[in-house]
Design a protein around this motif. Structure first.
Motif, PDB file in Angstrom:
ATOM      1  N   ARG A   1      20.119  -5.327  -6.453  1.00  0.00           N
ATOM      2  CA  ARG A   1      20.474  -5.321  -7.884  1.00  0.00           C
ATOM      3  C   ARG A   1      19.218  -5.281  -8.754  1.00  0.00           C
ATOM      4  O   ARG A   1      19.176  -4.554  -9.754  1.00  0.00           O
ATOM      5  N   LEU A   2      18.204  -6.049  -8.384  1.00  0.00           N
ATOM      6  CA  LEU A   2      16.947  -6.032  -9.140  1.00  0.00           C
ATOM      7  C   LEU A   2      16.310  -4.645  -9.096  1.00  0.00           C
ATOM      8  O   LEU A   2      15.842  -4.131 -10.112  1.00  0.00           O
ATOM      9  N   LEU A   3      16.289  -4.030  -7.919  1.00  0.00           N
ATOM     10  CA  LEU A   3      15.725  -2.680  -7.787  1.00  0.00           C
ATOM     11  C   LEU A   3      16.498  -1.679  -8.631  1.00  0.00           C
ATOM     12  O   LEU A   3      15.899  -0.812  -9.287  1.00  0.00           O
ATOM     13  N   GLN A   4      17.820  -1.781  -8.627  1.00  0.00           N
ATOM     14  CA  GLN A   4      18.655  -0.886  -9.426  1.00  0.00           C
ATOM     15  C   GLN A   4      18.326  -1.033 -10.918  1.00  0.00           C
ATOM     16  O   GLN A   4      18.199  -0.053 -11.634  1.00  0.00           O
ATOM     17  N   ARG A   5      18.193  -2.273 -11.372  1.00  0.00           N
ATOM     18  CA  ARG A   5      17.869  -2.516 -12.785  1.00  0.00           C
ATOM     19  C   ARG A   5      16.497  -1.960 -13.134  1.00  0.00           C
ATOM     20  O   ARG A   5      16.314  -1.352 -14.191  1.00  0.00           O
ATOM     21  N   LEU A   6      15.526  -2.185 -12.243  1.00  0.00           N
ATOM     22  CA  LEU A   6      14.177  -1.661 -12.482  1.00  0.00           C
ATOM     23  C   LEU A   6      14.191  -0.138 -12.549  1.00  0.00           C
ATOM     24  O   LEU A   6      13.520   0.465 -13.388  1.00  0.00           O
ATOM     25  N   ALA A   7      14.967   0.495 -11.677  1.00  0.00           N
ATOM     26  CA  ALA A   7      15.062   1.957 -11.676  1.00  0.00           C
ATOM     27  C   ALA A   7      15.759   2.458 -12.943  1.00  0.00           C
ATOM     28  O   ALA A   7      15.326   3.439 -13.550  1.00  0.00           O
ATOM     29  N   GLU A   8      16.835   1.794 -13.355  1.00  0.00           N
ATOM     30  CA  GLU A   8      17.560   2.191 -14.571  1.00  0.00           C
ATOM     31  C   GLU A   8      16.677   2.111 -15.812  1.00  0.00           C
ATOM     32  O   GLU A   8      16.826   2.910 -16.732  1.00  0.00           O
ATOM     33  N   LYS A   9      15.753   1.165 -15.822  1.00  0.00           N
ATOM     34  CA  LYS A   9      14.875   0.960 -16.982  1.00  0.00           C
ATOM     35  C   LYS A   9      13.580   1.771 -16.879  1.00  0.00           C
ATOM     36  O   LYS A   9      12.725   1.676 -17.751  1.00  0.00           O
ATOM     37  N   GLY A  10      13.424   2.569 -15.811  1.00  0.00           N
ATOM     38  CA  GLY A  10      12.233   3.394 -15.658  1.00  0.00           C
ATOM     39  C   GLY A  10      10.993   2.623 -15.252  1.00  0.00           C
ATOM     40  O   GLY A  10       9.874   3.084 -15.454  1.00  0.00           O
ATOM     41  N   ILE A  11      11.189   1.465 -14.639  1.00  0.00           N
ATOM     42  CA  ILE A  11      10.067   0.637 -14.212  1.00  0.00           C
ATOM     43  C   ILE A  11       9.797   0.831 -12.726  1.00  0.00           C
ATOM     44  O   ILE A  11       8.679   0.670 -12.263  1.00  0.00           O
ATOM     45  N   ALA A  12      10.827   1.185 -11.985  1.00  0.00           N
ATOM     46  CA  ALA A  12      10.686   1.487 -10.561  1.00  0.00           C
ATOM     47  C   ALA A  12      11.292   2.859 -10.303  1.00  0.00           C
ATOM     48  O   ALA A  12      12.050   3.383 -11.124  1.00  0.00           O
ATOM     49  N   ARG A  13      10.940   3.397  -9.167  1.00  0.00           N
ATOM     50  CA  ARG A  13      11.445   4.719  -8.784  1.00  0.00           C
ATOM     51  C   ARG A  13      11.967   4.672  -7.363  1.00  0.00           C
ATOM     52  O   ARG A  13      11.354   4.072  -6.494  1.00  0.00           O
ATOM     53  N   ARG A  14      13.112   5.296  -7.155  1.00  0.00           N
ATOM     54  CA  ARG A  14      13.680   5.439  -5.818  1.00  0.00           C
ATOM     55  C   ARG A  14      13.172   6.754  -5.247  1.00  0.00           C
ATOM     56  O   ARG A  14      13.269   7.800  -5.900  1.00  0.00           O
ATOM     57  N   LEU A  15      12.637   6.705  -4.050  1.00  0.00           N
ATOM     58  CA  LEU A  15      12.099   7.883  -3.378  1.00  0.00           C
ATOM     59  C   LEU A  15      12.854   8.126  -2.087  1.00  0.00           C
ATOM     60  O   LEU A  15      13.458   7.221  -1.539  1.00  0.00           O
ATOM     61  N   GLY A  16      12.745   9.331  -1.585  1.00  0.00           N
ATOM     62  CA  GLY A  16      13.253   9.614  -0.249  1.00  0.00           C
ATOM     63  C   GLY A  16      14.519  10.435  -0.248  1.00  0.00           C
ATOM     64  O   GLY A  16      15.032  10.843  -1.277  1.00  0.00           O
ATOM     65  N   LEU A  17      14.995  10.646   0.962  1.00  0.00           N
ATOM     66  CA  LEU A  17      16.203  11.435   1.183  1.00  0.00           C
ATOM     67  C   LEU A  17      17.425  10.550   1.014  1.00  0.00           C
ATOM     68  O   LEU A  17      17.435   9.405   1.439  1.00  0.00           O
ATOM     69  N   HIS A  18      18.450  11.078   0.409  1.00  0.00           N
ATOM     70  CA  HIS A  18      19.629  10.269   0.134  1.00  0.00           C
ATOM     71  C   HIS A  18      20.341   9.797   1.392  1.00  0.00           C
ATOM     72  O   HIS A  18      20.904   8.716   1.415  1.00  0.00           O
TER      73      HIS A  18
ATOM     74  N   GLN B   1       0.819  -1.208   0.000  1.00  0.00           N
ATOM     75  CA  GLN B   1       0.000   0.000   0.000  1.00  0.00           C
ATOM     76  C   GLN B   1       0.860   1.269   0.000  1.00  0.00           C
ATOM     77  O   GLN B   1       0.333   2.371  -0.045  1.00  0.00           O
ATOM     78  N   ARG B   2       2.177   1.105   0.085  1.00  0.00           N
ATOM     79  CA  ARG B   2       3.092   2.245   0.123  1.00  0.00           C
ATOM     80  C   ARG B   2       4.450   1.809  -0.418  1.00  0.00           C
ATOM     81  O   ARG B   2       4.713   0.621  -0.533  1.00  0.00           O
ATOM     82  N   PRO B   3       5.308   2.762  -0.746  1.00  0.00           N
ATOM     83  CA  PRO B   3       6.671   2.399  -1.145  1.00  0.00           C
ATOM     84  C   PRO B   3       7.369   1.636  -0.014  1.00  0.00           C
ATOM     85  O   PRO B   3       7.039   1.812   1.159  1.00  0.00           O
ATOM     86  N   MET B   4       8.322   0.795  -0.359  1.00  0.00           N
ATOM     87  CA  MET B   4       9.013  -0.044   0.623  1.00  0.00           C
ATOM     88  C   MET B   4      10.517   0.174   0.551  1.00  0.00           C
ATOM     89  O   MET B   4      11.060   0.464  -0.513  1.00  0.00           O
ATOM     90  N   THR B   5      11.189  -0.016   1.685  1.00  0.00           N
ATOM     91  CA  THR B   5      12.652   0.079   1.732  1.00  0.00           C
ATOM     92  C   THR B   5      13.262  -1.242   1.260  1.00  0.00           C
ATOM     93  O   THR B   5      12.583  -2.282   1.210  1.00  0.00           O
ATOM     94  N   LEU B   6      14.545  -1.194   0.966  1.00  0.00           N
ATOM     95  CA  LEU B   6      15.275  -2.401   0.593  1.00  0.00           C
ATOM     96  C   LEU B   6      15.140  -3.454   1.689  1.00  0.00           C
ATOM     97  O   LEU B   6      14.872  -4.621   1.411  1.00  0.00           O
ATOM     98  N   GLY B   7      15.313  -3.051   2.943  1.00  0.00           N
ATOM     99  CA  GLY B   7      15.206  -3.987   4.064  1.00  0.00           C
ATOM    100  C   GLY B   7      13.835  -4.624   4.155  1.00  0.00           C
ATOM    101  O   GLY B   7      13.712  -5.835   4.385  1.00  0.00           O
TER     102      GLY B   7
END
Length: 141
Positions: free
Chosen positions: A59-76, A34-40
């Protein structure tokens, strides 16, 4: 497999990603959340914890983000959150600058009309926007 999961897997394959059980389970977990999730949170979720280790999830999340399928949110400097970018679905987010918590904005988005006007005036296709609002959450205030 739900229709949204199947469509997202198809987008991954079209982007050159290999279809694996771990990828499907990651996509399903993100869609069901129901909301974005952290790696952990993702690595220890019931669907993922028996599929692969935390490094593979990353690695899967990174690939999804690189391909524009997922988005990383939040403060660095805080834990990053991840969400899928699903065509036709839109969410804006509130992010706490103290604890890094994140939640969806539960208000109408004022940018849709502007987006339509920009699309008409510029001829851009597949136009979308992303909004993140930063502040201090009630728990931290």
């Amino acid at each position: 497999m739900s229709e949204i999961v199947a469509q997202t897997v198809d987008r991954c394959r079209a982007a050159g990603l290999r279809r694996t059980k771990a990828l499907e389970e990651l996509i399903t977990t993100l869609i069901e959340s129901q909301r974005p999730m952290t790696l952990g949170e993702l690595a220890t979720s019931p669907r993922m914890r028996d599929q692969c280790d935390k490094a593979t999830v990353f690695r899967l999340l990174q690939r999804l983000a690189e391909k524009g399928i997922a988005r990383r949110l939040g403060l660095h400097e805080r834990a990053a959150y991840f969400t899928l970018l699903i065509p036709g679905r839109h969410a804006d987010y509130l992010i706490c600058t103290e604890c890094g918590s994140i939640e969806s904005v539960k208000a109408p988005c004022p940018v849709h009309e502007l987006e339509d006007e920009i699309r008409r005036k510029t001829g851009f296709k597949n136009l979308y926007h992303e909004l993140e609002f930063f502040g201090t959450c009630p728990a931290c205030a």
